[in-house]
Each structure stands twice: as C-alpha cells, then as structure tokens.
Design an enzyme around this catalytic site. Structure first.
Site, PDB file in Angstrom:
ATOM      1  CG  PHE A  80      -1.907  -0.989   1.424  1.00 32.25           C
ATOM      2  CD1 PHE A  80      -3.067  -0.945   0.672  1.00 32.25           C
ATOM      3  CD2 PHE A  80      -1.750  -2.033   2.338  1.00 32.25           C
ATOM      4  CE1 PHE A  80      -4.055  -1.911   0.836  1.00 32.25           C
ATOM      5  CE2 PHE A  80      -2.735  -2.996   2.502  1.00 32.25           C
ATOM      6  CZ  PHE A  80      -3.886  -2.940   1.740  1.00 32.25           C
ATOM      7  CB  SER A 124      -5.892   3.879  -8.748  1.00 25.40           C
ATOM      8  OG  SER A 124      -6.879   4.835  -8.971  1.00 25.40           O
ATOM      9  CE1 TYR A 149      -1.871   7.629  -6.089  1.00 29.49           C
ATOM     10  CE2 TYR A 149      -3.755   8.096  -7.509  1.00 29.49           C
ATOM     11  CZ  TYR A 149      -3.153   7.334  -6.520  1.00 29.49           C
ATOM     12  OH  TYR A 149      -3.853   6.275  -5.977  1.00 29.49           O
ATOM     13  CE  LYS A 153      -1.243   3.995  -6.566  1.00 27.82           C
ATOM     14  NZ  LYS A 153      -0.589   3.198  -5.547  1.00 27.82           N
ATOM     15  CG  PHE A 178     -13.736   1.336  -9.158  1.00 27.49           C
ATOM     16  CD1 PHE A 178     -13.030   0.143  -9.398  1.00 27.49           C
ATOM     17  CD2 PHE A 178     -14.138   2.081 -10.254  1.00 27.49           C
ATOM     18  CE1 PHE A 178     -12.762  -0.286 -10.694  1.00 27.49           C
ATOM     19  CE2 PHE A 178     -13.885   1.656 -11.550  1.00 27.49           C
ATOM     20  CZ  PHE A 178     -13.197   0.470 -11.773  1.00 27.49           C
TER      21      PHE A 178
HETATM   22  P1  NAD Z   1      -2.623   6.426   3.026  1.00 30.58           P
HETATM   23  O1  NAD Z   1      -1.809   7.634   2.711  1.00 30.58           O
HETATM   24  O2  NAD Z   1      -3.586   6.494   4.151  1.00 30.58           O
HETATM   25  O3  NAD Z   1      -1.663   5.176   3.270  1.00 30.58           O
HETATM   26  C1  NAD Z   1      -0.416   5.039   2.644  1.00 30.58           C
HETATM   27  C2  NAD Z   1       0.618   4.767   3.726  1.00 30.58           C
HETATM   28  O4  NAD Z   1       1.890   4.607   3.102  1.00 30.58           O
HETATM   29  C3  NAD Z   1       0.738   5.904   4.735  1.00 30.58           C
HETATM   30  O5  NAD Z   1       0.617   5.386   6.046  1.00 30.58           O
HETATM   31  C4  NAD Z   1       2.133   6.466   4.488  1.00 30.58           C
HETATM   32  O6  NAD Z   1       2.720   6.977   5.659  1.00 30.58           O
HETATM   33  C5  NAD Z   1       2.843   5.270   3.904  1.00 30.58           C
HETATM   34  N1  NAD Z   1       3.987   5.586   3.027  1.00 30.58           N
HETATM   35  C6  NAD Z   1       4.022   6.451   1.980  1.00 30.58           C
HETATM   36  N2  NAD Z   1       5.235   6.435   1.416  1.00 30.58           N
HETATM   37  C7  NAD Z   1       5.989   5.538   2.113  1.00 30.58           C
HETATM   38  C8  NAD Z   1       7.336   5.093   2.019  1.00 30.58           C
HETATM   39  N3  NAD Z   1       8.181   5.608   1.118  1.00 30.58           N
HETATM   40  N4  NAD Z   1       7.764   4.163   2.890  1.00 30.58           N
HETATM   41  C9  NAD Z   1       6.920   3.650   3.840  1.00 30.58           C
HETATM   42  N5  NAD Z   1       5.652   4.049   3.987  1.00 30.58           N
HETATM   43  C10 NAD Z   1       5.187   4.989   3.134  1.00 30.58           C
HETATM   44  O7  NAD Z   1      -3.372   5.999   1.675  1.00 30.58           O
HETATM   45  P2  NAD Z   1      -4.516   4.929   1.444  1.00 30.58           P
HETATM   46  O8  NAD Z   1      -5.736   5.668   1.053  1.00 30.58           O
HETATM   47  O9  NAD Z   1      -4.550   3.969   2.542  1.00 30.58           O
HETATM   48  O10 NAD Z   1      -3.960   4.242   0.126  1.00 30.58           O
HETATM   49  C11 NAD Z   1      -3.185   3.056   0.165  1.00 30.58           C
HETATM   50  C12 NAD Z   1      -2.738   2.722  -1.242  1.00 30.58           C
HETATM   51  O11 NAD Z   1      -3.886   2.571  -2.072  1.00 30.58           O
HETATM   52  C13 NAD Z   1      -1.894   3.821  -1.893  1.00 30.58           C
HETATM   53  O12 NAD Z   1      -0.892   3.199  -2.687  1.00 30.58           O
HETATM   54  C14 NAD Z   1      -2.889   4.539  -2.765  1.00 30.58           C
HETATM   55  O13 NAD Z   1      -2.281   5.169  -3.875  1.00 30.58           O
HETATM   56  C15 NAD Z   1      -3.778   3.395  -3.217  1.00 30.58           C
HETATM   57  N6  NAD Z   1      -5.111   3.832  -3.630  1.00 30.58           N
HETATM   58  C16 NAD Z   1      -5.857   4.581  -2.763  1.00 30.58           C
HETATM   59  C17 NAD Z   1      -7.117   5.015  -3.166  1.00 30.58           C
HETATM   60  C18 NAD Z   1      -7.950   5.855  -2.237  1.00 30.58           C
HETATM   61  O14 NAD Z   1      -8.943   6.424  -2.692  1.00 30.58           O
HETATM   62  N7  NAD Z   1      -7.651   5.957  -0.959  1.00 30.58           N
HETATM   63  C19 NAD Z   1      -7.604   4.684  -4.436  1.00 30.58           C
HETATM   64  C20 NAD Z   1      -6.818   3.902  -5.274  1.00 30.58           C
HETATM   65  C21 NAD Z   1      -5.563   3.481  -4.859  1.00 30.58           C
HETATM   66  C1  UD1 Z   2      -9.635  10.863  -7.004  1.00 36.10           C
HETATM   67  C2  UD1 Z   2      -8.516  10.859  -7.996  1.00 36.10           C
HETATM   68  C3  UD1 Z   2      -8.061   9.422  -8.225  1.00 36.10           C
HETATM   69  C4  UD1 Z   2      -7.645   8.786  -6.899  1.00 36.10           C
HETATM   70  C5  UD1 Z   2      -8.808   8.898  -5.921  1.00 36.10           C
HETATM   71  C6  UD1 Z   2      -8.413   8.424  -4.554  1.00 36.10           C
HETATM   72  C7  UD1 Z   2      -8.833  12.795  -9.477  1.00 36.10           C
HETATM   73  C8  UD1 Z   2      -9.209  13.248 -10.836  1.00 36.10           C
HETATM   74  N1  UD1 Z   2      -8.923  11.479  -9.238  1.00 36.10           N
HETATM   75  O1  UD1 Z   2     -10.737  10.132  -7.545  1.00 36.10           O
HETATM   76  O2  UD1 Z   2      -6.956   9.411  -9.092  1.00 36.10           O
HETATM   77  O3  UD1 Z   2      -7.304   7.425  -7.079  1.00 36.10           O
HETATM   78  O4  UD1 Z   2      -9.233  10.273  -5.796  1.00 36.10           O
HETATM   79  O5  UD1 Z   2      -7.467   9.269  -3.974  1.00 36.10           O
HETATM   80  O6  UD1 Z   2      -8.452  13.577  -8.624  1.00 36.10           O
HETATM   81  N2  UD1 Z   2     -16.013  16.248  -5.439  1.00 36.10           N
HETATM   82  C9  UD1 Z   2     -16.742  17.377  -5.176  1.00 36.10           C
HETATM   83  N3  UD1 Z   2     -16.352  18.180  -4.138  1.00 36.10           N
HETATM   84  C10 UD1 Z   2     -15.265  17.902  -3.372  1.00 36.10           C
HETATM   85  C11 UD1 Z   2     -14.527  16.717  -3.641  1.00 36.10           C
HETATM   86  C12 UD1 Z   2     -14.928  15.919  -4.695  1.00 36.10           C
HETATM   87  O7  UD1 Z   2     -17.730  17.688  -5.864  1.00 36.10           O
HETATM   88  O8  UD1 Z   2     -14.945  18.681  -2.456  1.00 36.10           O
HETATM   89  C13 UD1 Z   2     -16.456  15.377  -6.545  1.00 36.10           C
HETATM   90  C14 UD1 Z   2     -15.409  15.196  -7.611  1.00 36.10           C
HETATM   91  O9  UD1 Z   2     -15.499  16.238  -8.562  1.00 36.10           O
HETATM   92  C15 UD1 Z   2     -15.789  13.823  -8.159  1.00 36.10           C
HETATM   93  C16 UD1 Z   2     -16.370  13.083  -6.961  1.00 36.10           C
HETATM   94  O10 UD1 Z   2     -16.702  14.095  -6.018  1.00 36.10           O
HETATM   95  O11 UD1 Z   2     -16.788  13.978  -9.111  1.00 36.10           O
HETATM   96  C17 UD1 Z   2     -15.384  12.125  -6.326  1.00 36.10           C
HETATM   97  O12 UD1 Z   2     -14.178  12.820  -6.089  1.00 36.10           O
HETATM   98  P1  UD1 Z   2     -12.958  12.197  -5.262  1.00 36.10           P
HETATM   99  O13 UD1 Z   2     -13.449  11.708  -3.955  1.00 36.10           O
HETATM  100  O14 UD1 Z   2     -11.849  13.215  -5.268  1.00 36.10           O
HETATM  101  O15 UD1 Z   2     -12.573  10.915  -6.111  1.00 36.10           O
HETATM  102  P2  UD1 Z   2     -12.138  10.776  -7.661  1.00 36.10           P
HETATM  103  O16 UD1 Z   2     -12.009  12.077  -8.315  1.00 36.10           O
HETATM  104  O17 UD1 Z   2     -13.040   9.788  -8.279  1.00 36.10           O
END
Ligand code: NAD
Ligand code: UD1
Length: 338
Positions: A80, A124, A149, A153, A178
C-alpha cells in the site's frame, strides 16, 4: 510465515490488517508514517486483540528493508505504501516518482533477494482514464493518465507485469480500487487526510463536524442524470476483504492477475450527499462550483471478475458507508491527534 503490509498504518492498510488478523493471518507492518500515525496500530490492536509487529521503515531504505526480511519470515507482500494526493503530484512530480516508483523498485529487489515473489499491489481505477467502456471491465484499455500520481500506478503495473513475465515464479496481483470511503464500524480507525481534503467523503464529514463551512460540488453540467459526476464508492472494509480474497488467490499461483475492486454501482455526487444526510440525520450545506480539471464524468466497475475468480463481492451499501464515515469523524474530529 507472515504477510508484510507496506503502508499498513494508512487508511486502507489499517483496515486490511484488521481483517487479516481477524482471520488468523500473521502480519508485519512497515510504514514511514509520513501520512499516518503510529496510534493507528494501537487502535488496530484494540480491535483485533492481537499485537501488530511494526517497523518504522521507508520502502526506499534498502538496509531497513533487508533487516525486516531477515528478521521475519515473510511469504507475501501487500503493498500500500505510496503518496496519493493527485493535486500534490502535479506540483511535485519528482517526489511522487521517487517515492512510489523508486520505493517499489527497492522493495521488489529486496523481495526477490529473499525469495519472496508474491505481491498484491494497490492500483487504481485512475489507470482507465476517461474509460472507453462503462461498466469498466479489466479488459478496458488503459488510457494516458492526467497526473503524475496516476502515472505512478500505471507505470508500476507495467513494471510488475514485465517482472512477472520475465520470471514466472512471481505472482503479481494488481488490484484496481474504485472509490474507498467508510470506516471500521468501531469508529476507531478511518481516513485522516492532512489539510483540506481533496476527496468527497472526507470533505463532507469535515463539513458535518464543523471544520469546513460548505461543500463545493465540482460541476453540475455533466451528461449524467443529475449533472454531477458518477463514481463507484466502496466501503473500505469490503476493500480490505478484497485483499483477504487476493491473498487466497496468490496461493493458487495465478502468475499475473489483474482485478477491479468495486461495487459495480455508480452514484452521483448528489446521491452521496443525500445519502449522507439521510443516514445521519444531518444537513450538509453545498453549492455548485466549476468542474474540477481532470474529473471524468462517469466511472464505475464491472466487478464480476472478482466474484468469478476470487469469490469476492461487496456487502455494504452506500447508507452504511455514510454512517460509518460519520461515526469515525464524529468520534475523532481531529483524526488521530488528541
Ligand atoms: P494512506 O496515505 O492512508 O496510506 C499510505 C501509507 O503509506 C501511509 O501510512 C504512508 O505513511 C505510507 N507511506 C508512503 N510512502 C511511504 C514510504 N516511502 N515508505 C513507507 N511508507 C510509506 O493511503 P490509502 O488511502 O490507505 O492508500 C493506500 C494505497 O492505495 C496507496 O498506494 C494509494 O495510492 C492506493 N489507492 C488509494 C485510493 C484511495 O482512494 N484511498 C484509491 C486507489 C488506490
Ligand atoms: C480521485 C482521484 C483518483 C484517486 C482517488 C483516490 C482525481 C481526478 N482522481 O478520484 O486518481 O485514485 O481520488 O485518492 O483527482 N467532489 C466534489 N467536491 C469535493 C470533492 C470531490 O464535488 O470537495 C467530486 C469530484 O469532482 C468527483 C467526486 O466528487 O466527481 C469524487 O471525487 P474524489 O473523492 O476526489 O474521487 P475521484 O475524483 O473519483
């Protein structure tokens, strides 16, 4: 044997550690805590009643990683760790490529030196860009990303695909998430963004708790039924359980396995706001604002491959996601800070 969870103190990682420990798996967490707090792990321990072995290690630190792999018997890795803020990645591309790609290259090298060749990677739905099909299957062609970003991925998927092709002893599971929202139902762990939230649900909960005045809805003139964007929101516990299913999949030696983790249902921004208000009996003030650059109008998954190949599907609906997000936020208005 233990599963190494990189980034295990983060939002999705911590929920995954809970579900793994609840099912009897041994885990080891590494995290550099740059976007999380060590307190998370105490909360996880309180939920599971088990100790979480933790190493404060950066995935770019080869010597630190070597120590972890020497100390523990690791048989697989759920990866992660990474930086994830889209806007920040546009401003700091070098930092994103260095952390996410540089770090993963070190991790993969240390893994293979220790004969550990099973990895589950957090990818993602962003790799589908403006998707060529809806609902999105795994066969949907990847598109150019709109930010660094997303590129990290997309590129890491390619890197791991090539490594697996060159050495079939590797099992690589690429999970395309998602939109994870919600929190553990205890309300003790959840999403804790730094500063102004970029994502929808944390913004809504911060309005609800009084930290932000009003929600800006980015765009109400999209070609969707109510004009706001549609996404596939998934409860973070369902997502965590997707990793438990993926661990079982790894045991079948799948080689390369690419899989969406979503519900298959698209909800608009207004649907989410209304569901949040209804589930929690609260009013969220909002206004319509200009479109946010880079947003795609509609993005939701076809999750049937996950069911077919891993026996996994989601259990929790949007109402539960909204209730659990609020339960976390109201009990922890400042996240993990006292
Ligand atoms: P998060 O930031 O809460 O968790 C990521 C963790 O990785 C954090 O605790 C951070 O301190 C740690 N980290 C970052 N860089 C590091 C490094 N160099 N060495 C060790 N630890 C490190 O994020 P999350 O929402 O839990 O996401 C987890 C993974 O899922 C990420 O790779 C993120 O890109 C991916 N992802 C998240 C979402 C989302 O919407 N949250 C969507 C798609 C993919
Ligand atoms: C975003 C990132 C995606 C990433 C994901 C999780 C973009 C374009 N995409 O997804 O790459 O994997 O977050 O970190 O940034 N919205 C509002 N008001 C707000 C915030 C969001 O209207 O204050 C809307 C956005 O325009 C979007 C929807 O809510 O239509 C979801 O937004 P968000 O939660 O940021 O997710 P994604 O954009 O789908």
């Amino acid at each position: 044997m233990a599963i190494l969870v990189t980034g295990g103190a983060g939002y999705i990682g911590s929920h995954t550690v809970v579900e793994l420990q609840n099912r009897g798996y041994d885990v080891v967490v590494i995290d550099n805590l740059q976007n999380s707090s060590e307190k998370v792990l105490g909360r996880v321990e309180a939920i599971t009643g088990k100790k979480v072995p933790f190493c404060l290690t950066d995935i770019r630190d080869r010597i630190g990683l070597e120590e972890v792999f020497s100390k523990y018997e690791i048989d697989s890795v759920i990866h992660f760790a990474g930086l994830k803020a889209v806007g920040e990645s546009v401003a700091k591309p070098w930092e994103y490529y260095e952390n996410n790609i540089g770090g993963t290259l070190v991790l993969l090298d240390v893994m293979r030196r220790h004969g550990v060749k099973d990895i589950i990677f957090s990818s993602s739905a962003t790799v589908y860009g403006d998707p060529l099909e809806i609902p999105i299957t795994e066969n949907c062609p990847k598109q150019p990303c709109t930010n660094p970003y997303g590129w990290t991925k997309s590129m890491l998927e390619q890197i791991m695909t090539d490594i697996q092709a060159a050495d079939p002893e590797w099992n690589v599971v690429l999970l395309r998430y998602f939109n994870p929202i919600g929190a553990h139902e205890s309300g003790t762990i959840g999403e804790n963004p730094n500063g102004i939230p970029n994502n929808l649900m944390p913004y809504i909960t911060q309005v609800a708790v009084g930290k932000r005045e009003i929600l800006n809805i980015f765009g109400n003139d999209y070609d969707t039924p109510d004009g706001t964007c549609i996404r596939d929101y998934i409860h973070v516990v369902d997502l965590a359980l997707g990793h438990v299913a993926a661990i079982k999949k790894l045991q079948e030696n799948p080689g390369l396995f690419v899989c969406n983790l979503g519900t298959g249902i698209g909800y608009s921004v207004l649907d989410v706001v209304n569901a949040f208000m209804e589930a929690n009996n609260l009013t969220i003030p909002y206004r319509f604002a200009p479109r946010r650059p880079g947003d795609v109008p509609v993005n939701y998954s076809d999750p049937s491959k996950a069911l077919r190949e891993m026996g996994w599907k989601t259990q929790f609906d949007l109402r539960k996601m909204c209730a659990d997000s609020w339960n976390w936020q109201k009990n922890n208005p400042n996240g993990y800070e006292d």
